[in-house]
Enzyme design. Structure first.
Site, short mmCIF file in Angstrom:
data_model
loop_
_atom_site.label_atom_id
_atom_site.label_comp_id
_atom_site.label_asym_id
_atom_site.label_seq_id
_atom_site.Cartn_x
_atom_site.Cartn_y
_atom_site.Cartn_z
N HIS A 136 2.00 -1.61 -3.02
CA HIS A 136 0.58 -1.34 -2.85
C HIS A 136 0.25 -0.04 -3.56
CE1 HIS A 136 2.78 0.37 0.64
NE2 HIS A 136 1.98 1.42 0.47
N VAL A 137 -1.02 0.13 -3.90
CA VAL A 137 -1.43 1.36 -4.58
C VAL A 137 -1.53 2.48 -3.56
CG1 VAL A 137 -2.65 0.06 -6.36
CG2 VAL A 137 -3.90 0.88 -4.35
#
Length: 236
Positions: A136-137
Site C-alpha cells: 500500500h502507499v
C-alpha cells in the site's frame, strides 16, 4: 492516527507490562515524547501482523467504524477483484504486473502508483509472513480515488518480499483508499480477518473468488456485533 499505551492495552487485551516488553524486545514501533509513548496506527498493525501478535475485535473501535457498512472489506475486495497467476520474477516486476491489471479510474497514473508502491516497500517491507504481503502507499490521500478497493492477487510463482519469516510471497492484497480513515478501517479489518485459520486455508489453496468472499463476509458479520468506543454495536 496516534495511539497511547492505554489504546494499545485495549487493542491487544494485554497488561501494560507486556506492551513495555514488546517495545524493548520485539521492536514495537513507537516514539517517546515527554516521557510518553506514542504509536502510529498503521505501523502498529503492520508490526502486529508481521510478529503474529493476536488482535482483538477492539482494533476496530479505534477506526472510523460508524461511517462504514458492515461489509466494507467484502465490498472493497469486490471492487478490486481477485486475480490469479500474476506474473513477475521479482518484487518490482510483480507490482508492475499488478498495477497494469488493477481496475483503476482513468485519471490515476499507473506508473506513479507503481513508483509509490515500490517506495513504500523500500522504506518498510509489507510482507507479513506465511507467504502474504499487503502493499500500500504511505499516504493514501495522494491517490485521489473515490472508492476504496483491495485487489487480492495470487502470483504465478513465489517472490522475495523481504518477509520477516524469510518465506517468499505468493499472496498479495493491494490496498487503495480515498482517505486515511478508510485506509485505517480496511487495514484493521483485513488484519483481524487474516487471523482466521479458515481464511488462511482458502488463501493458501488459492480458493475460488466465491469461497474467499463468502468467508470474508462471515468474518465481517461477526465484527458487526463488537461495541465501539461509545459502547454501541454495529448494525447487522
Amino acid at each position: 492516527m496516534e495511539l497511547t499505551i492505554n489504546d494499545i492495552v485495549k487493542i491487544f487485551a494485554v497488561p501494560e507490562d507486556t506492551v513495555n516488553n514488546w517495545i524493548e524486545k520485539k521492536d514495537m514501533p513507537c516514539i517517546k515524547a515527554n516521557e510518553q509513548y506514542r504509536f502510529n496506527y498503521i505501523e502498529l498493525l503492520d508490526w502486529a501482523l508481521q510478529k503474529k501478535i493476536q488482535l482483538t475485535p477492539e482494533v476496530l473501535s479505534l477506526g472510523d467504524r460508524e461511517n462504514y457498512e458492515v461489509s466494507v472489506l467484502y465490498q472493497a475486495i469486490k471492487n478490486g477483484r481477485i486475480h490469479y497467476d500474476v506474473p513477475g520474477d521479482n518484487r518490482e516486476e510483480v507490482l508492475k504486473s499488478i498495477v497494469d491489471i488493477l481496475p483503476l479510474p482513468s485519471k490515476l497514473n499507473r506508473k506513479s502508483l507503481w513508483q509509490m508502491l515500490i517506495a513504500r516497500e523500500k522504506m518498510m517491507a509489507t510482507a507479513l509472513g506465511n507467504g502474504i504481503a499487503i502493499p500500500h502507499v504511505r499516504n493514501p490521500v495522494v491517490l485521489n480515488i473515490e472508492q476504496p478497493s483491495i485487489s487480492l492477487c495470487f502470483l504465478k510463482k513465489t517472490v522475495d518480499f523481504k518477509a520477516i519469516d524469510g518465506k517468499p510471497v505468493f499472496i498479495l492484497f493491494i490496498l487503495l483508499s480515498p482517505s486515511v480513515k478508510s485506509h485505517l478501517t480496511l487495514l484493521s479489518r483485513l488484519a483481524y480477518c487474516l487471523q482466521s485459520t479458515k481464511l488462511q486455508g482458502y488463501l493458501q489453496a488459492k480458493a475460488t473468488q466465491e469461497e474467499i468472499l463468502a468467508e470474508i463476509r462471515i468474518l465481517e458479520s461477526k465484527l458487526s456485533s463488537v461495541p465501539d468506543e461509545n459502547g454501541k454495536k454495529g448494525d447487522r
